[in-house]
Design a protein around this motif. Structure first.
Motif, short mmCIF file in Angstrom:
data_model
loop_
_atom_site.label_atom_id
_atom_site.label_comp_id
_atom_site.label_asym_id
_atom_site.label_seq_id
_atom_site.Cartn_x
_atom_site.Cartn_y
_atom_site.Cartn_z
N LYS A 246 10.33 34.00 61.03
CA LYS A 246 8.98 33.77 61.57
C LYS A 246 8.44 35.00 62.31
CE LYS A 246 9.52 28.76 62.10
NZ LYS A 246 9.56 27.61 63.04
N THR A 247 9.11 36.12 62.19
CA THR A 247 8.73 37.31 62.96
C THR A 247 7.28 37.69 62.77
OG1 THR A 247 11.00 38.18 62.90
CG2 THR A 247 9.24 39.75 63.36
N GLU A 248 6.82 37.76 61.53
CA GLU A 248 5.43 38.19 61.29
C GLU A 248 4.43 37.13 61.73
OE1 GLU A 248 5.04 39.48 57.25
OE2 GLU A 248 5.93 41.44 57.69
N GLN A 249 4.86 35.86 61.78
CA GLN A 249 3.97 34.81 62.27
C GLN A 249 3.81 34.87 63.78
OE1 GLN A 249 6.44 31.81 59.82
NE2 GLN A 249 4.51 30.74 60.16
N ILE A 250 4.82 35.39 64.47
CA ILE A 250 4.78 35.46 65.93
C ILE A 250 4.21 36.79 66.39
CG2 ILE A 250 6.17 35.37 68.04
CD1 ILE A 250 8.23 33.71 66.44
N ASN A 251 4.60 37.87 65.74
CA ASN A 251 4.18 39.21 66.14
C ASN A 251 2.81 39.54 65.56
OD1 ASN A 251 4.66 41.75 67.41
ND2 ASN A 251 5.18 42.63 65.42
N LEU A 252 1.80 38.87 66.09
CA LEU A 252 0.45 38.99 65.54
C LEU A 252 -0.27 40.25 66.00
CD1 LEU A 252 -0.64 35.26 66.00
CD2 LEU A 252 0.10 36.39 63.89
N ARG A 253 0.14 40.80 67.11
CA ARG A 253 -0.48 42.02 67.63
C ARG A 253 0.50 43.16 67.39
NH1 ARG A 253 -1.50 40.83 73.68
NH2 ARG A 253 -2.71 42.76 73.57
N HIS A 254 0.17 44.06 66.50
CA HIS A 254 1.11 45.09 66.11
C HIS A 254 0.36 46.35 65.67
CE1 HIS A 254 0.01 44.02 62.01
NE2 HIS A 254 0.31 42.76 62.28
N ALA A 255 1.11 47.42 65.50
CA ALA A 255 0.51 48.68 65.06
C ALA A 255 0.01 48.54 63.63
CB ALA A 255 1.55 49.80 65.15
N ASP A 256 -1.03 49.28 63.31
CA ASP A 256 -1.57 49.27 61.94
C ASP A 256 -0.48 49.67 60.95
OD1 ASP A 256 -4.03 48.52 62.85
OD2 ASP A 256 -4.91 50.53 62.74
N GLY A 257 -0.40 48.92 59.86
CA GLY A 257 0.55 49.24 58.81
C GLY A 257 1.95 48.69 59.02
N TRP A 258 2.16 48.03 60.16
CA TRP A 258 3.51 47.51 60.44
C TRP A 258 3.82 46.33 59.53
CZ3 TRP A 258 4.99 42.58 62.12
CH2 TRP A 258 6.35 42.44 62.46
N THR A 259 5.00 46.32 58.97
CA THR A 259 5.53 45.18 58.23
C THR A 259 6.97 44.99 58.66
OG1 THR A 259 6.18 46.58 56.36
CG2 THR A 259 4.04 45.46 56.21
N TYR A 260 7.41 43.78 58.65
CA TYR A 260 8.77 43.45 59.07
C TYR A 260 9.71 43.43 57.88
CZ TYR A 260 12.68 40.70 60.86
OH TYR A 260 13.94 40.26 61.20
N LYS A 261 10.82 44.14 58.00
CA LYS A 261 11.85 44.16 56.97
C LYS A 261 13.16 43.75 57.64
CE LYS A 261 9.59 47.97 54.48
NZ LYS A 261 9.75 49.38 54.01
N PHE A 262 13.59 42.53 57.39
CA PHE A 262 14.72 42.00 58.14
C PHE A 262 16.00 42.81 57.92
CE2 PHE A 262 15.67 39.94 54.09
CZ PHE A 262 17.05 39.88 54.08
N ASP A 263 16.13 43.47 56.77
CA ASP A 263 17.35 44.22 56.49
C ASP A 263 17.25 45.69 56.90
OD1 ASP A 263 15.49 44.84 54.58
OD2 ASP A 263 16.81 44.55 52.86
N ASP A 264 16.19 46.05 57.63
CA ASP A 264 16.02 47.40 58.16
C ASP A 264 15.90 47.31 59.68
OD1 ASP A 264 15.38 49.95 58.88
OD2 ASP A 264 13.45 50.02 57.84
N PRO A 265 17.00 47.52 60.42
CA PRO A 265 16.97 47.36 61.88
C PRO A 265 15.92 48.20 62.58
CG PRO A 265 19.23 47.51 61.10
CD PRO A 265 18.36 47.86 59.93
N ASP A 266 15.46 49.27 61.94
CA ASP A 266 14.46 50.13 62.57
C ASP A 266 13.02 49.68 62.30
OD1 ASP A 266 16.38 51.80 63.69
OD2 ASP A 266 16.44 53.11 61.93
N SER A 267 12.85 48.64 61.50
CA SER A 267 11.49 48.28 61.09
C SER A 267 10.65 47.72 62.24
CB SER A 267 11.53 47.27 59.94
OG SER A 267 11.95 45.99 60.38
N ASN A 268 11.30 47.27 63.30
CA ASN A 268 10.52 46.71 64.41
C ASN A 268 10.48 47.64 65.62
OD1 ASN A 268 13.23 46.37 64.97
ND2 ASN A 268 12.96 44.47 66.09
N ASN A 269 10.88 48.91 65.43
CA ASN A 269 10.81 49.85 66.55
C ASN A 269 9.37 49.96 67.06
OD1 ASN A 269 13.50 50.36 66.37
ND2 ASN A 269 13.31 52.41 65.49
#
Length: 531
Positions: A246-269
């Protein structure tokens, strides 16, 4: 909407409780050590711009970890003084109890040390005293003592620098060491119970616990008190894994172009859940315990462990955990790297007392993960290791020696010097294993040290903070959680009743947070998503 950094106040507030749990037993008060020695320098000393020159002056450095890092700090100071003989460094050690309060008072009074060891949760308290220096400009430049050629910030293991930033996105704490929590197990008991390898999955864990019980062992000794976190560590790591989808459903305010990749630990830096985002997610039912299927499933899974816990868990005390493991009254425990020395020390005492027959071999592994066999909705990876930043360094905003403090800090966190410190053995044989991993990249550990895997496997934005019970503040919400958790285990509450009470407590805590951090709350954002 482009944002450089989201507020991380929830993480900082929530980590305060965990920090006390993890490090409350470590503080050691010893007399002040003034060090001005000569040794072979690791590298030439430099100022913050990287220009080599001779420095002079006096620097005060304070820590609360004399027992764990005192010898290494003195060695680092000796190395530094070889290149900078005109710099006098006074190393002070303060007891952990009231450490944060004492430093804050000193900051307010303008008498704090120049460089201070601190836990992430202390940063917000120190900021309230306008006490610590923002280090971003320096972190973006190369560390003159590092051979990596990268910016200073890139010498630290990701994502621990980013996750310790303040609500304004500033880096005021430089990472130092990491903490890891895993499953300790009695290797001799495993062998007698016919368990060849430690369990990797939750189902294997249940099977192993059943084998241990049938062999006459108590698999786990735990206390449903706030000084034993084993059960809620299991619970919270499960929730983290289940809620990832549910990360993308909760993280509604984010930097432009951000997408969540669960198998990339750096994707949510650079991304962190804000108070208003969590409130919206709760009101939508995404994380509401009474409406969330993930929350219910995590409760049901944890209750599967009841047959393998001690019968007196409601009256037991967390302080008994180590003694029960050492006496082999229980043969598994969920504990941290911070307890490596005490575990070895107690076993060494038995041997010295002529009780070698009571000494056993032990090891530690990551806690077994749940899989899709346990919850079919687990589509964004299993459990991450329960690991995070244990502590770091801050520079006093009011220091007259900020240039010296910065220079010594760059030297202290350079990979070459840190490697040297980890190679040094402690004088006390009981503390020779160096339990904490470094937050700096590329460090080689002593051959005899326990090898732990603290690396994140999946990109995770914990809703409730690092290693905490699922609460939104460490005051009333935690008190209510503790009472409700006891009610669940005693069967005074059904699962449904527990979830309803948790729902009410979580919502009330979020509403308290909205008021407490109202200057960081975007009411228009809340209204637009809940209309």
């Amino acid at each position: 909407m482009l944002r450089l950094r989201k507020g991380s106040v929830i993480l900082l507030v929530c980590m305060a409780l965990m920090s006390g749990l993890l490090t409350g037993c470590f503080g050691s008060s010893k007399e002040t050590n003034e060090v001005k020695n000569s040794a072979s320098p690791t590298t030439a000393a430099s100022n913050e711009s990287g220009t080599t020159r001779s420095l002079s002056g006096e620097l005060r450095v304070v820590t609360f970890m004399e027992d764990e890092w005192g010898d290494q700090m003195r060695a680092a100071i000796a190395d530094y003084n070889a290149a900078q003989p005109e710099v006098k460094i006074e190393l002070e050690s303060m007891p952990y109890a009231n450490y944060a309060e004492a430093l804050k008072a000193q900051m307010i009074g303008g008498i704090s040390a120049d460089l201070m060891l601190a836990e992430p949760a202390m940063v917000s308290a120190f900021e309230g005293a306008d006490g610590i220096l923002a280090l971003d400009d320096y972190l973006n430049q190369p560390n003159p003592y590092s051979d990596s050629g990268k910016a200073w910030k890139d010498d630290f293991i990701s994502p621990f620098l980013d996750t310790s930033r303040n609500a304004a996105g500033q880096a005021k704490l430089v990472p130092w060491s990491l903490v890891w929590v895993g499953m300790f197990y009695n290797k001799d008991a495993y062998a007698k119970a016919g368990i060849e390898t430690p369990p990797v999955t939750w189902n294997e864990f249940l099977t192993a616990s059943e084998k241990l019980k049938n062999a006459g062992y108590l698999p786990f000794y735990t206390a449903i008190k706030n000084n034993d976190a084993q059960t809620w560590w299991m619970f919270q790591t499960m929730l983290n894994a289940m809620f990832r989808v549910k990360t993308e459903q909760i993280n509604l305010r984010h930097a432009d172009g951000w997408t969540y990749k669960f198998d990339d630990p750096d994707s949510n830096n650079g991304e962190t859940y804000t108070v208003d985002e969590l409130y919206v997610a709760f009101k939508k039912g995404l994380i509401d315990p009474a409406k969330s299927p993930e929350y219910r499933k995590a409760v049901e899974l944890i209750l599967q462990m009841k047959p393998y816990f001690n019968d007196n868990l409601l009256t037991a005390d967390g302080s008994e955990l180590l003694s029960k493991f050492i006496s082999q009254n229980a043969v598994q425990k969920y504990d941290g790297t911070f307890s490596f020395p005490s575990t070895d020390s107690e076993l060494a005492k038995l041997k010295d007392e002529g009780k070698a027959d009571r000494v056993f071999q032990w090891d530690v592994v990551n806690f077994p993960t749940i899989t899709t066999e346990n919850y079919e909705g687990l589509t964004a990876g299993g459990l991450n290791p329960l690991s995070g930043l244990r502590n770091g360094w801050v520079i006093s905003q009011k220091s007259d020696n900020r240039e010296l403090a910065l220079d010594f800090l760059q030297f202290l966190t350079s990979p070459g010097e840190v490697n040297k410190l980890y190679e040094l053995k402690r004088e006390s044989k009981d503390n020779s294993l160096q339990p904490d991993a470094s937050a700096i990249e590329g460090i080689t550990y002593p051959a005899e040290a326990k090898k732990v895997d603290a690396a994140l496997r999946y990109a995770e934005m914990p809703i409730y903070g690092f290693g905490l019970p699922p609460v939104f503040d460490t005051g009333k919400d935690f008190e209510e959680f503790h009472s409700q958790w006891q009610g669940l285990w005693s069967e005074a509450l059904t699962v449904d009743e527990f979830l309803q009470k948790r729902s009410a407590s979580n919502l009330a805590a979020l509403e308290r947070n909205l008021k407490q951090f109202q200057d960081q709350v975007d009411q228009a954002f809340i209204d637009s998503h809940l209309k």
